[in-house]
Write an enzyme that holds these catalytic residues in place. Structure first.
Site, PDB file in Angstrom:
ATOM      1  N   SER A  38      52.699  89.155  -5.779  1.00 13.90           N
ATOM      2  CA  SER A  38      53.228  89.093  -7.152  1.00 13.90           C
ATOM      3  C   SER A  38      52.399  88.171  -8.051  1.00 13.90           C
ATOM      4  CB  SER A  38      54.691  88.644  -7.123  1.00 13.90           C
ATOM      5  OG  SER A  38      54.809  87.367  -6.517  1.00 13.90           O
ATOM      6  N   ALA A  40      48.729  88.194 -10.639  1.00 11.48           N
ATOM      7  CA  ALA A  40      48.305  89.052 -11.757  1.00 11.48           C
ATOM      8  C   ALA A  40      48.041  90.484 -11.302  1.00 11.48           C
ATOM      9  CB  ALA A  40      47.036  88.471 -12.385  1.00 11.48           C
ATOM     10  N   GLN A  72      43.727  77.751 -14.765  1.00  9.28           N
ATOM     11  CA  GLN A  72      43.699  76.822 -15.900  1.00  9.28           C
ATOM     12  C   GLN A  72      42.843  77.366 -17.040  1.00  9.28           C
ATOM     13  OE1 GLN A  72      42.507  72.882 -14.627  1.00  9.28           O
ATOM     14  NE2 GLN A  72      44.087  72.770 -13.059  1.00  9.28           N
ATOM     15  N   GLU A 133      32.578  78.152 -20.682  1.00  5.67           N
ATOM     16  CA  GLU A 133      32.559  77.624 -19.311  1.00  5.67           C
ATOM     17  C   GLU A 133      31.174  77.823 -18.722  1.00  5.67           C
ATOM     18  OE1 GLU A 133      35.896  79.359 -17.193  1.00  5.67           O
ATOM     19  OE2 GLU A 133      37.342  78.184 -18.324  1.00  5.67           O
ATOM     20  N   HIS A 249      34.377  75.174  -6.042  1.00  5.27           N
ATOM     21  CA  HIS A 249      34.469  74.696  -7.434  1.00  5.27           C
ATOM     22  C   HIS A 249      34.019  73.235  -7.444  1.00  5.27           C
ATOM     23  CE1 HIS A 249      35.961  73.863 -11.439  1.00  5.27           C
ATOM     24  NE2 HIS A 249      36.434  75.077 -11.567  1.00  5.27           N
ATOM     25  N   ARG A 289      28.568  77.525 -10.990  1.00  2.59           N
ATOM     26  CA  ARG A 289      29.200  76.584 -10.054  1.00  2.59           C
ATOM     27  C   ARG A 289      28.375  76.274  -8.808  1.00  2.59           C
ATOM     28  NH1 ARG A 289      35.121  79.424 -10.521  1.00  2.59           N
ATOM     29  NH2 ARG A 289      35.415  78.657 -12.622  1.00  2.59           N
ATOM     30  N   HIS A 348      37.277  77.491  -3.524  1.00  3.58           N
ATOM     31  CA  HIS A 348      38.038  77.921  -4.705  1.00  3.58           C
ATOM     32  C   HIS A 348      38.312  79.419  -4.713  1.00  3.58           C
ATOM     33  CE1 HIS A 348      39.488  77.712  -8.798  1.00  3.58           C
ATOM     34  NE2 HIS A 348      38.570  78.550  -9.229  1.00  3.58           N
ATOM     35  N   ARG A 383      30.906  83.914  -8.250  1.00  3.51           N
ATOM     36  CA  ARG A 383      31.640  84.437  -9.411  1.00  3.51           C
ATOM     37  C   ARG A 383      31.363  83.629 -10.678  1.00  3.51           C
ATOM     38  NH1 ARG A 383      36.700  83.088 -11.561  1.00  3.51           N
ATOM     39  NH2 ARG A 383      37.402  81.919  -9.733  1.00  3.51           N
ATOM     40  N   SER A 388      37.740  86.272 -12.828  1.00  2.00           N
ATOM     41  CA  SER A 388      38.642  86.734 -11.768  1.00  2.00           C
ATOM     42  C   SER A 388      39.921  87.348 -12.334  1.00  2.00           C
ATOM     43  CB  SER A 388      38.992  85.568 -10.853  1.00  2.00           C
ATOM     44  OG  SER A 388      40.062  85.911 -10.040  1.00  2.00           O
TER      45      SER A 388
HETATM   46  P1  FAD Z   1      47.490  85.681  -6.389  1.00  2.52           P
HETATM   47  O1  FAD Z   1      47.765  85.335  -7.787  1.00  2.52           O
HETATM   48  O2  FAD Z   1      47.087  84.588  -5.467  1.00  2.52           O
HETATM   49  O3  FAD Z   1      48.785  86.374  -5.799  1.00  2.52           O
HETATM   50  C1  FAD Z   1      48.884  86.682  -4.423  1.00  2.52           C
HETATM   51  C2  FAD Z   1      50.322  87.092  -4.136  1.00  2.52           C
HETATM   52  O4  FAD Z   1      50.423  87.667  -2.831  1.00  2.52           O
HETATM   53  C3  FAD Z   1      51.308  85.945  -4.159  1.00  2.52           C
HETATM   54  O5  FAD Z   1      52.474  86.385  -4.812  1.00  2.52           O
HETATM   55  C4  FAD Z   1      51.598  85.697  -2.678  1.00  2.52           C
HETATM   56  O6  FAD Z   1      52.827  85.095  -2.399  1.00  2.52           O
HETATM   57  C5  FAD Z   1      51.534  87.117  -2.160  1.00  2.52           C
HETATM   58  N1  FAD Z   1      51.319  87.262  -0.712  1.00  2.52           N
HETATM   59  C6  FAD Z   1      50.292  86.769   0.011  1.00  2.52           C
HETATM   60  N2  FAD Z   1      50.426  87.155   1.306  1.00  2.52           N
HETATM   61  C7  FAD Z   1      51.552  87.900   1.372  1.00  2.52           C
HETATM   62  C8  FAD Z   1      52.236  88.572   2.425  1.00  2.52           C
HETATM   63  N3  FAD Z   1      51.797  88.553   3.703  1.00  2.52           N
HETATM   64  N4  FAD Z   1      53.391  89.236   2.134  1.00  2.52           N
HETATM   65  C9  FAD Z   1      53.890  89.240   0.864  1.00  2.52           C
HETATM   66  N5  FAD Z   1      53.290  88.624  -0.161  1.00  2.52           N
HETATM   67  C10 FAD Z   1      52.133  87.960   0.077  1.00  2.52           C
HETATM   68  N6  FAD Z   1      40.448  82.685 -12.365  1.00  2.52           N
HETATM   69  C11 FAD Z   1      40.133  82.960 -13.653  1.00  2.52           C
HETATM   70  O7  FAD Z   1      39.681  84.053 -13.977  1.00  2.52           O
HETATM   71  N7  FAD Z   1      40.339  82.007 -14.626  1.00  2.52           N
HETATM   72  C12 FAD Z   1      40.849  80.777 -14.341  1.00  2.52           C
HETATM   73  O8  FAD Z   1      41.050  79.968 -15.232  1.00  2.52           O
HETATM   74  C13 FAD Z   1      41.157  80.460 -12.994  1.00  2.52           C
HETATM   75  N8  FAD Z   1      41.629  79.240 -12.658  1.00  2.52           N
HETATM   76  C14 FAD Z   1      41.996  79.000 -11.351  1.00  2.52           C
HETATM   77  C15 FAD Z   1      42.554  77.770 -11.024  1.00  2.52           C
HETATM   78  C16 FAD Z   1      43.001  77.539  -9.730  1.00  2.52           C
HETATM   79  C17 FAD Z   1      43.594  76.202  -9.362  1.00  2.52           C
HETATM   80  C18 FAD Z   1      42.877  78.562  -8.744  1.00  2.52           C
HETATM   81  C19 FAD Z   1      43.358  78.339  -7.345  1.00  2.52           C
HETATM   82  C20 FAD Z   1      42.296  79.773  -9.058  1.00  2.52           C
HETATM   83  C21 FAD Z   1      41.860  80.008 -10.363  1.00  2.52           C
HETATM   84  N9  FAD Z   1      41.283  81.230 -10.720  1.00  2.52           N
HETATM   85  C22 FAD Z   1      40.962  81.474 -12.030  1.00  2.52           C
HETATM   86  C23 FAD Z   1      41.224  82.328  -9.753  1.00  2.52           C
HETATM   87  C24 FAD Z   1      42.416  83.270 -10.024  1.00  2.52           C
HETATM   88  O9  FAD Z   1      43.540  82.509 -10.381  1.00  2.52           O
HETATM   89  C25 FAD Z   1      42.777  84.114  -8.830  1.00  2.52           C
HETATM   90  O10 FAD Z   1      41.634  84.698  -8.271  1.00  2.52           O
HETATM   91  C26 FAD Z   1      43.732  85.229  -9.264  1.00  2.52           C
HETATM   92  O11 FAD Z   1      44.860  84.673  -9.889  1.00  2.52           O
HETATM   93  C27 FAD Z   1      44.140  86.039  -8.070  1.00  2.52           C
HETATM   94  O12 FAD Z   1      45.195  86.902  -8.458  1.00  2.52           O
HETATM   95  P2  FAD Z   1      45.817  87.846  -7.362  1.00  2.52           P
HETATM   96  O13 FAD Z   1      46.909  88.604  -8.028  1.00  2.52           O
HETATM   97  O14 FAD Z   1      44.742  88.590  -6.692  1.00  2.52           O
HETATM   98  O15 FAD Z   1      46.405  86.835  -6.256  1.00  2.52           O
HETATM   99  C1  SIN Z   2      38.700  76.672 -14.106  1.00  2.00           C
HETATM  100  O1  SIN Z   2      39.544  76.557 -14.984  1.00  2.00           O
HETATM  101  O2  SIN Z   2      37.751  75.903 -13.920  1.00  2.00           O
HETATM  102  C2  SIN Z   2      38.819  77.802 -13.172  1.00  2.00           C
HETATM  103  C3  SIN Z   2      38.191  78.961 -13.777  1.00  2.00           C
HETATM  104  C4  SIN Z   2      37.916  79.995 -12.730  1.00  2.00           C
HETATM  105  O3  SIN Z   2      38.192  79.823 -11.545  1.00  2.00           O
HETATM  106  O4  SIN Z   2      37.367  81.026 -13.136  1.00  2.00           O
END
Ligand code: FAD
Ligand code: SIN
Length: 417
Positions: A38, A40, A72, A133, A249, A289, A348, A383, A388
């Protein structure tokens, strides 16, 4: 139909003895689309797919527990008249050391403006200015102060909760993918609150389980980032790619007794310096990075300590522009307006993952992957910042025709044996 572990203890109402009976603690489920995760990618896919069928989203903790919520900096998209797709594409390829898949880079980058418009329509209130960035040759980061991920996650949750064709099950963990005749047809899930397992059958299964950070000692990732989707997919023989492309990171809080809290790259975009204990700068802070991490490692090996310095900025500006980082650092007794903040690189992001095409198709029919779990080829070996969230939304904004066709031609297989 009985679930696999259907045995549990119940209190007998008539004589209050405790007996063991065999019955499913949770009914098996059959659905058109099963979305696992759940963040993005999962929530946005659920919204798109809800036009074509019933969608069940399962998530192993609370719905908002995700890396998405922690993001962030923001989302990279070409919105500035002095910017161009050509330039964003080039920056992505340079950062990725040209190991990217060019068709994926072009497809996703060109969707940037539509991604921002889509999120605005869902209610995300981006700030008016665009930030810069590392590795970007223009201002192209749309953001909500320095807490962009929460704004996106909240808007997506609200939309999915309102949607009559989507159901959400929190605290429901996918354990194993069921494969039959070469296709993925369902999963074994565990209800983490009722402490039982059951089957979910689906016409199309979507892995959106995020990254693998928790496999590392030092990571910015939240607790949920344990690589479950990739592990499950690998067990049934799904093709993975670029699993060695792990991104670190550079600017992560590094002080005893504190978590690995991220100091957003947007700080460097607005002038933050990386210095050693002598206040000497040793790298251009706006390089990609991996280059910065390498320079930091060299300094660390020479015995230096590394800091992020934002003290030259007006305190009132810092508090307004970076309230999330400022407040969190305060909790750990650091003042971003006055102190040099000790930093070190931490894991990261996973640039590789489950190999998919631009429709999200994996090598296994019926199984799709999006977001950090998937490897589209956008990122190459490293990346570009804020690409992302762009990828997670761009690839899930419409349900690809291929999936819709698969859905209509694929009967829902609901027999276990
Ligand atoms: P996630 O958002 O991690 O969601 C994964 C989901 O899967 C969660 O709901 C989890 O509970 C669920 N899940 C996992 N395993 C299971 C399972 N076995 N069964 C059921 N559910 C499960 N990217 C950018 O582009 N810009 C940014 O500014 C940025 N800042 C960041 C800052 C931080 C601190 C971090 C950690 C990452 C950042 N990133 C950023 C990277 C980006 O946030 C992630 O790559 C992106 O949000 C991933 O989205 P997703 O939907 O693929 O996974
Ligand atoms: C950050 O805000 O530095 C994270 C950005 C990213 O992971 O793309």
């Amino acid at each position: 139909m009985k679930s696999e572990s259907s045995s549990r203890k119940v209190a007998n109402a008539t004589d209050s003895r405790t007996s063991t009976i065999s019955r499913p603690a949770r009914r098996d489920t059959a659905i058109d689309f099963l979305v696992i995760g759940s963040g993005a990618a999962g929530l946005n896919f659920a919204l798109s797919a809800s036009k074509y069928g019933k969608v069940l989203v399962i998530t192993k903790k609370k719905i908002s527990d995700s890396a998405t919520e922690k993001a962030q900096g923001g989302i990279a998209a070409v919105l500035n008249k002095n910017d161009s797709f050509t330039s964003h594409i080039k920056d992505t390829l340079v950062a990725g050391h040209y190991k990217n898949k060019k068709s994926a880079v072009e497809y996703i980058i060109k969707k940037g403006p539509a991604v921002i418009a889509h999120l605005k329509k869902l209610g995300v209130k981006f700030d008016k200015d665009l930030r810069r960035e590392g590795g970007h040759s223009a201002r192209r980061i749309s953001h909500v102060a320095d807490n962009t991920g929460k704004a996106i996650e909240d808007a997506l949750i609200k939309a999915v909760k309102k949607n009559p064709n989507t159901e959400i099950r929190e605290y429901t963990k996918a354990l194993k993918i069921i494969k039959k005749n070469g296709s993925a047809i369902g999963i074994i899930a565990s209800d983490e609150q009722k402490n039982c397992t059951y089957e979910i059958r689906a016409k199309a299964m979507i892995l959106a389980t995020g990254g693998i950070g928790q496999k590392f000692k030092s990571t910015t990732n939240p607790e949920i980032s344990t690589g479950d989707g990739i592990d499950m997919a690998k067990k049934i023989g799904t093709r993975l790619a670029d699993m060695n492309y792990i991104q670190f990171h550079p600017t992560v809080l590094n002080a005893p007794g504190t978590p690995k809290f991220l100091l957003t790259e947007a700080l460097r975009g607005e002038g933050a310096k990386i210095v050693n204990e002598k206040k000497e700068r040793f790298i251009n802070e706006l390089l990609p990075r991996d280059t910065i991490c390498k320079a930091m490692e060299k300094q660390i090996k020479q015995g230096h300590k590394i800091f992020l310095d934002f003290t030259h900025k007006k305190a009132s500006y810092t508090k307004k522009a970076f309230p999330y980082v400022y407040k969190n650092l305060k909790k750990y007794d650091f003042d971003l307006t006055k102190d040099l903040i000790p930093i070190a690189p931490a894991q990261h992001y996973l640039c590789g993952g489950i190999a998919v095409d631009l429709q999200g198709r994996t090598s296994i029919p019926g199984l799709y992957a999006y977001g950090e779990t998937a490897r589209t080829g956008l990122h190459g070996a490293n990346r570009l910042a804020s690409n992302s969230l762009l990828e997670a939304i761009a690839t899930t904004m419409e349900t690809p025709n291929g999936i819709v066709r698969y859905l209509s031609s694929n009967p829902l297989e609901f027999r276990t044996k």
